[in-house]
Design a protein around this motif. Structure first.
Motif, PDB file in Angstrom:
ATOM      1  N   SER A 114       0.830  -1.211   0.000  1.00 37.44           N
ATOM      2  CA  SER A 114       0.000   0.000   0.000  1.00 37.44           C
ATOM      3  C   SER A 114       0.863   1.259   0.000  1.00 37.44           C
ATOM      4  O   SER A 114       0.510   2.270  -0.611  1.00 37.44           O
ATOM      5  N   ARG A 153      -5.119   3.455  -5.100  1.00 37.08           N
ATOM      6  CA  ARG A 153      -5.787   2.895  -3.921  1.00 37.08           C
ATOM      7  C   ARG A 153      -5.917   1.392  -4.128  1.00 37.08           C
ATOM      8  O   ARG A 153      -6.374   0.938  -5.160  1.00 37.08           O
ATOM      9  N   LEU A 154      -5.498   0.620  -3.115  1.00 34.79           N
ATOM     10  CA  LEU A 154      -5.461  -0.835  -3.257  1.00 34.79           C
ATOM     11  C   LEU A 154      -6.350  -1.504  -2.215  1.00 34.79           C
ATOM     12  O   LEU A 154      -6.556  -0.969  -1.130  1.00 34.79           O
ATOM     13  N   PRO A 155      -6.857  -2.706  -2.552  1.00 32.40           N
ATOM     14  CA  PRO A 155      -7.744  -3.418  -1.617  1.00 32.40           C
ATOM     15  C   PRO A 155      -6.942  -4.229  -0.600  1.00 32.40           C
ATOM     16  O   PRO A 155      -7.158  -5.417  -0.433  1.00 32.40           O
ATOM     17  N   ILE A 156      -6.000  -3.580   0.072  1.00 33.97           N
ATOM     18  CA  ILE A 156      -5.059  -4.307   0.927  1.00 33.97           C
ATOM     19  C   ILE A 156      -5.065  -3.742   2.337  1.00 33.97           C
ATOM     20  O   ILE A 156      -5.121  -2.523   2.531  1.00 33.97           O
ATOM     21  N   GLU A 157      -5.036  -4.647   3.304  1.00 31.15           N
ATOM     22  CA  GLU A 157      -4.775  -4.277   4.692  1.00 31.15           C
ATOM     23  C   GLU A 157      -3.534  -5.030   5.158  1.00 31.15           C
ATOM     24  O   GLU A 157      -3.386  -6.217   4.882  1.00 31.15           O
ATOM     25  N   SER A 158      -2.661  -4.351   5.905  1.00 31.85           N
ATOM     26  CA  SER A 158      -1.427  -4.972   6.384  1.00 31.85           C
ATOM     27  C   SER A 158      -1.582  -5.358   7.850  1.00 31.85           C
ATOM     28  O   SER A 158      -2.058  -4.571   8.662  1.00 31.85           O
ATOM     29  N   ASP A 171       0.341  -8.529   3.763  1.00 33.77           N
ATOM     30  CA  ASP A 171      -0.655  -7.706   3.069  1.00 33.77           C
ATOM     31  C   ASP A 171      -1.804  -8.604   2.642  1.00 33.77           C
ATOM     32  O   ASP A 171      -1.610  -9.519   1.844  1.00 33.77           O
ATOM     33  N   PRO A 228      -9.204  -8.678   0.506  1.00 36.34           N
ATOM     34  CA  PRO A 228     -10.484  -9.101   1.086  1.00 36.34           C
ATOM     35  C   PRO A 228     -10.862 -10.534   0.730  1.00 36.34           C
ATOM     36  O   PRO A 228     -11.573 -11.188   1.492  1.00 36.34           O
ATOM     37  N   LEU A 256      -6.388  -6.531 -10.475  1.00 31.38           N
ATOM     38  CA  LEU A 256      -6.997  -5.490  -9.651  1.00 31.38           C
ATOM     39  C   LEU A 256      -8.471  -5.299 -10.030  1.00 31.38           C
ATOM     40  O   LEU A 256      -9.302  -4.955  -9.193  1.00 31.38           O
ATOM     41  N   PHE A 291     -11.965  -6.660  -8.264  1.00 31.73           N
ATOM     42  CA  PHE A 291     -12.721  -6.022  -7.186  1.00 31.73           C
ATOM     43  C   PHE A 291     -13.812  -5.101  -7.729  1.00 31.73           C
ATOM     44  O   PHE A 291     -14.728  -4.734  -7.015  1.00 31.73           O
ATOM     45  N   ALA A 343     -16.773  -0.415  -5.767  1.00 38.05           N
ATOM     46  CA  ALA A 343     -15.593  -1.191  -5.383  1.00 38.05           C
ATOM     47  C   ALA A 343     -14.696  -0.352  -4.473  1.00 38.05           C
ATOM     48  O   ALA A 343     -14.145  -0.858  -3.484  1.00 38.05           O
ATOM     49  N   ASP A 344     -14.572   0.922  -4.789  1.00 37.01           N
ATOM     50  CA  ASP A 344     -13.729   1.797  -3.970  1.00 37.01           C
ATOM     51  C   ASP A 344     -14.274   1.889  -2.552  1.00 37.01           C
ATOM     52  O   ASP A 344     -13.541   1.782  -1.576  1.00 37.01           O
ATOM     53  N   PHE A 396     -13.980  -2.045  -1.049  1.00 38.64           N
ATOM     54  CA  PHE A 396     -12.735  -2.815  -0.926  1.00 38.64           C
ATOM     55  C   PHE A 396     -11.473  -1.982  -0.716  1.00 38.64           C
ATOM     56  O   PHE A 396     -10.521  -2.458  -0.099  1.00 38.64           O
ATOM     57  N   MET A 397     -11.410  -0.784  -1.296  1.00 40.06           N
ATOM     58  CA  MET A 397     -10.134  -0.054  -1.292  1.00 40.06           C
ATOM     59  C   MET A 397      -9.884   0.557   0.082  1.00 40.06           C
ATOM     60  O   MET A 397     -10.794   1.119   0.691  1.00 40.06           O
ATOM     61  N   LYS A 398      -8.636   0.407   0.548  1.00 40.28           N
ATOM     62  CA  LYS A 398      -8.303   0.835   1.910  1.00 40.28           C
ATOM     63  C   LYS A 398      -7.159   1.841   1.882  1.00 40.28           C
ATOM     64  O   LYS A 398      -6.273   1.750   1.036  1.00 40.28           O
ATOM     65  N   ASN A 441      -5.050   1.992   4.542  1.00 43.28           N
ATOM     66  CA  ASN A 441      -3.978   1.121   5.061  1.00 43.28           C
ATOM     67  C   ASN A 441      -2.731   1.941   5.387  1.00 43.28           C
ATOM     68  O   ASN A 441      -1.618   1.582   4.994  1.00 43.28           O
TER      69      ASN A 441
END
Lengths: 416, 100
Positions: free
Chosen positions: A242, A251-256, A341, A344, A397, A400, B40-41, B44-46, B48
């Motif tokens: 991220s 912006r990415l669908p990622i949590e660390s 990372d 969802p 990507l 999502f 989607a934003d 899903f988008m974070k 982070n």
């Protein structure tokens, strides 16, 4: 680069092993390359290697902020398997599994792959149904899988507690005999050595601080060692995907999350396979040094601190002691944390991005190590051809936005 | 191990809490009007964030009430706790107070 063989080992024994050359060069970064790989972990080095080997792209730099293999590659619990439920996952992990099986020869470097078998325990009726479904799905995809009864589990791993009196009794297990462990450091070093031999520059202590863009195109990176230009940049920075994405305005669908692992004091060989349990949540194997290598789940909160909470360790130790009473008096030697990372749907990103020439490989969650060769293979293809390999096309990507997720929580979201 | 200062119960161990992820994500007013990409934003988008991060917690084994917190995701130190529905505190001010 001299090849490793029984003869070179014997020859170097005569000079007390003091004259081995370095495994890779440490060149100064050049002002420009054809492609830059950000991140010198297993996946990044594998990407560079397959760029050179499969696509003839050798004017490549791998930029690593610390030392190679010093991030998650050096921190994981080294488990290798490919028994994933969904087709997309099974295909890419099985491709990785096949590469693992020939990797030491391909790299001329012993990655110490030990196909001792990976057992995933089922502790309740839901587990049993889900696990058996996964065995059948695996077989349809050409992945070896067996269903074991508790008695068969005991035969494979005699120290496993299969007593029906357990709070969460072992009601059976899936077993992948081709699964096992590999030596994580050797994987990084082997890929680094082989990539270097094909002309790839491996540049350590070089942190990327910015992504350079000209409109919608990437033009290079800013680093702590100056600007390096390239028309193609691949981000393979597990734990900081991220952060790098943000540098490029994505912006990415990622949590660390922090993920911990630990090792016990070394003991004689007692544990012949890899045992994993999602329900009581622990996984354990025994290293060649004799240490038990133990892991479990992530801390629930977002974290970049490479350490986690003690409550997580307490939980997995309780599960370990219940499943393996023989370990109850072992001392633990070390524990550490890495940052994973997570996406969802618990599946990775190996993808093009809205920025031309910028590619991302990340979001592997807690299970990236096993996929190292397959990940590098597919990402190299994506970068070289500017389009995904059929194996990584589902891990885009865009999924999502379209909703075409690869929901692997059953097999991948928890234990690795 | 985090010690979290629940605004209703006082400082308690992190094991009493559940995490709710990023705070201040607003559901689109009219979900039918947004594009797939916008949805989607939202979904899903974070952010982070590496650094000061606004996030939600619930004291699930205590008062069972939700609140927001500002936490440094590298040091894990909690710099502020504030009620849901109120604006995010100024991060620069928090940083300066934390440095003092």
């Amino acid at each position: 680069m001299p090849r490793f063989s029984i003869f070179s080992v014997a020859r170097n024994a005569l000079s007390h092993h003091e004259n081995w050359p370095r495994l890779w060069r440490s060149p100064e970064p050049r002002p420009a390359y054809d492609a830059i790989i950000v991140g010198g972990g297993g996946h990044g080095l594998a990407t560079a290697y397959y760029l050179a080997r499969n696509h003839g792209v050798t004017n490549v730099a791998v930029l690593e902020k610390g030392w190679i293999g010093g991030g998650n590659t050096g921190r994981n619990t080294t488990i290798v398997r490919s028994n994933y439920l969904w087709d997309a996952s099974a295909h890419i992990y099985e491709h990785a599994m096949k590469l693992w099986e020939g990797l030491a020869e391909d790299l001329n470097y012993n990655v110490m792959l030990s196909q001792r078998g990976v057992m995933n325990l089922a502790h309740n009726l839901g587990d049993v149904r889900e696990s058996r479904r996964r065995v059948f799905a695996n077989r349809l995809n050409g992945v070896d899988a067996e269903w074991l009864t508790p008695e068969q589990c005991k035969a494979e791993c005699p120290i496993l507690n299969t007593s029906p009196g357990l709070r969460y009794p072992v009601m059976g297990a899936t077993f992948q005999r081709r699964g096992g462990v590999a030596r994580h450091d050797a994987v990084a070093w082997g890929y680094a050595r082989a990539a270097d031999a094909r002309g790839v520059d491996i540049i350590q202590n070089c942190e990327v601080t910015g992504i350079l863009r000209d409109g919608d195109r990437v033009t290079g990176v800013e680093t702590t060692r100056g600007v390096i230009r390239a028309p193609k940049v691949g981000i393979v920075t597990a734990g900081n995907t991220s952060v790098l994405g943000q540098m490029a305005g994505l912006r990415l669908p990622i949590e660390s999350h922090p993920l911990q692992a630990l090792v016990s004091e070394p003991i004689k060989p007692v544990h012949p396979i890899v045992v994993m349990s999602n329900a009581v949540h622990v996984y354990v194997s025994q290293s060649d040094k004799g240490e038990l290598v133990i892991g479990a789940g992530v801390d629930g909160f977002v974290g970049y601190g490479q350490r986690g909470g003690f409550s997580i360790i307490e939980g997995q130790m309780g599960a370990l002691k219940e499943l393996f009473p023989i370990f109850s008096r072992l001392k633990l030697m070390r524990s550490w944390g890495g940052i994973v990372d997570t996406c969802p749907d618990a599946s990775p990103l190996i993808t093009k991005t809205p920025v031309q020439g910028l590619y991302i490989n990340g979001g592997w969650g807690t299970g990236g190590f096993k996929s190292t060769p397959g990940s590098g293979w597919c990402f190299a293809h994506t970068i070289a051809q500017d389009e995904p390999h059929p194996l990584n096309a589902p891990f885009s990507l865009e999924r999502f936005v379209t909703g075409d997720l690869v929901d692997e929580h059953g097999a991948a979201g928890v234990a690795h | 191990m985090l010690l979290i200062d629940c605004p209703h119960c006082g400082p308690r161990d992190v094991t009493e809490f559940h995490y709710g992820g990023e705070a201040h994500i607003a559901r689109p007013e009219d979900p039918d009007a947004v594009t797939d990409a916008q949805w989607a934003d939202y979904l899903f988008m974070k952010k982070n964030t590496r650094g000061l991060f606004a996030e939600r917690w619930v004291h699930s084994q205590g008062c069972r009430r939700w609140f927001n917190a500002i936490r440094d995701t590298v040091s894990y130190r909690i710099l502020a706790i504030y009620p849901m529905g109120t604006p995010m505190p100024d991060l620069d001010t928090l940083r300066q107070e934390a440095d003092r």
